[in-house]
Design an enzyme around this catalytic site. Structure first.
Site, mmCIF file in Angstrom:
data_model
loop_
_atom_site.group_PDB
_atom_site.id
_atom_site.type_symbol
_atom_site.label_atom_id
_atom_site.label_comp_id
_atom_site.label_asym_id
_atom_site.label_seq_id
_atom_site.Cartn_x
_atom_site.Cartn_y
_atom_site.Cartn_z
ATOM 1 N N ALA A 1 0.822 -1.206 0.000
ATOM 2 C CA ALA A 1 0.000 0.000 0.000
ATOM 3 C C ALA A 1 0.862 1.265 0.000
ATOM 4 O O ALA A 1 0.436 2.308 -0.500
ATOM 5 C CB ALA A 1 -0.954 0.002 1.186
ATOM 6 N N ASN B 1 -5.737 3.383 10.563
ATOM 7 C CA ASN B 1 -4.926 2.300 11.131
ATOM 8 C C ASN B 1 -4.725 2.421 12.635
ATOM 9 O O ASN B 1 -4.438 1.441 13.304
ATOM 10 C CB ASN B 1 -3.565 2.244 10.426
ATOM 11 C CG ASN B 1 -2.923 3.596 10.290
ATOM 12 O OD1 ASN B 1 -3.471 4.506 9.663
ATOM 13 N ND2 ASN B 1 -1.752 3.760 10.878
ATOM 14 N N GLN C 1 -6.458 -0.878 5.460
ATOM 15 C CA GLN C 1 -7.082 -1.443 6.661
ATOM 16 C C GLN C 1 -8.537 -1.833 6.421
ATOM 17 O O GLN C 1 -9.216 -2.272 7.356
ATOM 18 C CB GLN C 1 -7.037 -0.422 7.815
ATOM 19 C CG GLN C 1 -5.658 -0.040 8.266
ATOM 20 C CD GLN C 1 -4.994 -1.135 9.128
ATOM 21 O OE1 GLN C 1 -5.621 -2.090 9.559
ATOM 22 N NE2 GLN C 1 -3.699 -0.977 9.357
ATOM 23 N N SER D 1 -3.187 -3.526 0.493
ATOM 24 C CA SER D 1 -1.965 -4.137 1.038
ATOM 25 C C SER D 1 -2.197 -5.621 1.300
ATOM 26 O O SER D 1 -3.219 -5.997 1.881
ATOM 27 C CB SER D 1 -1.585 -3.441 2.350
ATOM 28 O OG SER D 1 -0.511 -4.131 2.968
ATOM 29 N N GLY D 2 -1.259 -6.460 0.939
ATOM 30 C CA GLY D 2 -1.406 -7.897 1.166
ATOM 31 C C GLY D 2 -1.383 -8.279 2.635
ATOM 32 O O GLY D 2 -2.201 -9.070 3.102
ATOM 33 N N HIS D 3 -0.446 -7.690 3.387
ATOM 34 C CA HIS D 3 -0.219 -8.202 4.737
ATOM 35 C C HIS D 3 -1.174 -7.655 5.781
ATOM 36 O O HIS D 3 -1.055 -7.964 6.972
ATOM 37 C CB HIS D 3 1.242 -7.998 5.157
ATOM 38 C CG HIS D 3 1.626 -6.590 5.486
ATOM 39 N ND1 HIS D 3 1.775 -6.146 6.777
ATOM 40 C CD2 HIS D 3 1.899 -5.532 4.704
ATOM 41 C CE1 HIS D 3 2.134 -4.874 6.773
ATOM 42 N NE2 HIS D 3 2.223 -4.474 5.520
ATOM 43 N N THR E 1 9.579 -7.346 -12.692
ATOM 44 C CA THR E 1 9.008 -8.693 -12.770
ATOM 45 C C THR E 1 8.121 -8.954 -11.565
ATOM 46 O O THR E 1 8.546 -8.765 -10.430
ATOM 47 C CB THR E 1 10.144 -9.738 -12.798
ATOM 48 O OG1 THR E 1 11.017 -9.431 -13.894
ATOM 49 C CG2 THR E 1 9.587 -11.150 -12.951
ATOM 50 N N CYS F 1 5.442 5.217 18.846
ATOM 51 C CA CYS F 1 6.844 4.940 18.563
ATOM 52 C C CYS F 1 7.038 4.538 17.114
ATOM 53 O O CYS F 1 7.768 3.614 16.812
ATOM 54 C CB CYS F 1 7.360 3.852 19.489
ATOM 55 S SG CYS F 1 7.137 4.281 21.208
HETATM 56 C C1 LIG Z 1 -0.046 -0.712 6.593
HETATM 57 C C2 LIG Z 1 -0.640 0.500 5.970
HETATM 58 C C3 LIG Z 1 -0.052 1.098 4.859
HETATM 59 C C4 LIG Z 1 1.234 0.599 4.257
HETATM 60 O O1 LIG Z 1 1.046 -0.651 3.647
HETATM 61 P P1 LIG Z 1 2.301 -1.542 3.214
HETATM 62 O O2 LIG Z 1 1.658 -2.623 2.388
HETATM 63 O O3 LIG Z 1 2.900 -2.042 4.476
HETATM 64 O O4 LIG Z 1 3.205 -0.693 2.427
HETATM 65 C C5 LIG Z 1 -0.667 2.200 4.314
HETATM 66 N N1 LIG Z 1 -1.787 2.697 4.821
HETATM 67 C C6 LIG Z 1 -2.398 2.140 5.890
HETATM 68 C C7 LIG Z 1 -3.661 2.737 6.409
HETATM 69 C C8 LIG Z 1 -1.836 1.039 6.500
HETATM 70 O O5 LIG Z 1 -2.427 0.510 7.569
#
Ligand SMILES: *Cc1c(COP(=O)(O)O)cnc(C)c1O
Length: 389
Positions: free
Chosen positions: A79, A159, A187, A207-209, A247, A333
């Site tokens: 993201a 977030n 989120q 975002s994948g994670h 790639t 932090c």
């Molecule tokens: C985690 C997060 C991102 C960043 O995503 P990444 O895939 O870790 O680069 C951006 N915006 C929000 C609101 C997020 O919670």
């Protein structure tokens, strides 16, 4: 107190920082890290084709979760990159025509920093305030839009405090003013219903994670009808329709696709469980510690985010006393600096109270036993800290 046998300590309660990889997602990825190793951009043989097919299927799975078409999805590294591409890419491509961007003070740093970068490049940026509920006011947004406004960027779900911005209303307003609407949905994807058409969203970052997929992959949705062409951030081989060279990793793309497919099937059930946990958590803690503050609107939020402030506790000792719980100190932090969270500041939480705040993030793999343990641990430790204060 020792933990019951069915609990491993520390308990992971930081689902807004990242979500665990769903085992089913890993299973879908493994063939593409082993025997199916082809380069998806190889067009002359089976190794390339099977990788391309898998990536296109994943594109469809992502698209279907947000009401888009497969061709409107471009893979990125996450993201952060998608937000950079949306704001810098659209800004650089169209600022000759319109030179103004509107965003919000509580956005993720990657949105705020991308907007600041465009300010350095000569664009004008308005940073909208939010109310004490964490939400953007539509009249304030409307008043900020001018004939020179190119893009409005408002996140879907915050977030830190979990509040859901009024996306459909913002989208309708942007459409009526002929301004493009980008939303950082890192989120929100898989947590709330998203429909890019009904919500008039032109660009969306994924975002994948944050959706039980792998780290290092994300996507950007760009509405085909808008005919928007963000200026690419990377020069290279012109993959992803020229929007994002490099790639692709079939394993990461397949992982994101599978994560989205699981979310579309299980989001409602996940949310029902999390709503019950949220209710139990907030009710129990506030019953035992009545002056506990829930940050962010109580109703317009995702139930997986419980951001609490505890008046009258020694904030420096709060996190250490809760070391059985892997929670976040409200992103205080995010850097080495001990600055109180800018999001809590923006909703009017005084600095001393912001420092005595924690973000509890729960999700798909949180158990009832973990919730019981966490509630008990917070009540016991905060009570002790109050006595010591
Ligand atoms: C985690 C997060 C991102 C960043 O995503 P990444 O895939 O870790 O680069 C951006 N915006 C929000 C609101 C997020 O919670």
């Amino acid at each position: 107190m020792s933990a019951p046998a069915n609990i491993d300590l520390p308990i992971y309660m930081d689902y807004q920082a990242t979500t665990p990889l769903d085992r089913r997602v890993l299973d879908a990825m493994i063939p593409f890290l082993t025997e199916k190793f082809g380069n998806p951009h190889s067009t002359t043989h089976k190794f390339g084709w099977e990788a391309t097919d898998a990536i296109d299927r994943a594109r469809g799975q992502i698209a279907s979760l947000i009401g888009a078409e497969a061709g409107e999805i471009t893979f990125t590294s996450g993201a952060t990159e998608s937000n950079n591409l949306a704001i810098k890419g659209i800004g650089r491509a169209y600022r000759k025509h319109r030179n103004h961007i509107i965003t919000v003070v509580t956005e993720h740093k990657c949105v705020l920093e991308s907007a600041a970068a465009m300010e350095h490049e000569g664009m004008r940026v308005t940073y909208l305030p939010v109310g004490s509920d964490g939400l953007v006011d539509l009249d304030t947004l409307e008043a900020a839009i001018t004939d020179d406004t190119l893009l409005v960027s408002v996140m879907a779900v915050n977030n830190e405090i979990g509040v859901i911005q009024p996306l459909a209303e913002i989208g309708a307003l942007c459409r009526s003013k002929k301004v493009f609407f980008h939303t950082d949905a890192a989120q929100a994807v898989g947590k709330i219903l998203l429909d890019v058409t009904a919500m008039n969203i032109d660009l969306m970052s994924i975002s994948g994670h944050k959706v039980y997929g792998p780290k290092g992959v994300g996507a950007i949705y760009v509405r085909k009808q808008s005919r928007l062409k963000p200026e690419p951030l990377l020069s290279g081989g012109g993959q992803e329709g020229g929007l994002r060279s490099g790639t692709l990793s079939p394993a990461l793309c397949v992982g994101l696709g599978e994560a989205c497919a699981i979310a579309s099937k299980e989001m409602e059930a996940d949310n029902q469980r999390l709503r019950d946990f949220f209710q139990q958590f907030v009710d129990s803690v506030q019953a035992a510690l009545p002056n506990t503050v829930l940050n962010g609107d109580r109703d317009r939020r995702i139930p997986g985010n419980i951001n609490l402030s505890f008046p009258d506790v020694r904030s420096d000792r709060l996190l250490t006393s809760l070391r059985d719980l892997a929670v976040s100190s409200s992103a205080a932090c995010v850097s080495a600096t001990a600055e109180p969270s800018y999001v809590l500041r923006a909703i009017g939480v005084p600095d001393d109270l912001a420092e005595a705040s924690i973000r509890i993030g729960i999700g798909r793999f949180t158990t009832a036993a973990e919730i019981d343990y966490a509630i008990d641990s917070i009540i016991r430790n905060v009570t002790k800290l109050k006595e010591a204060a």
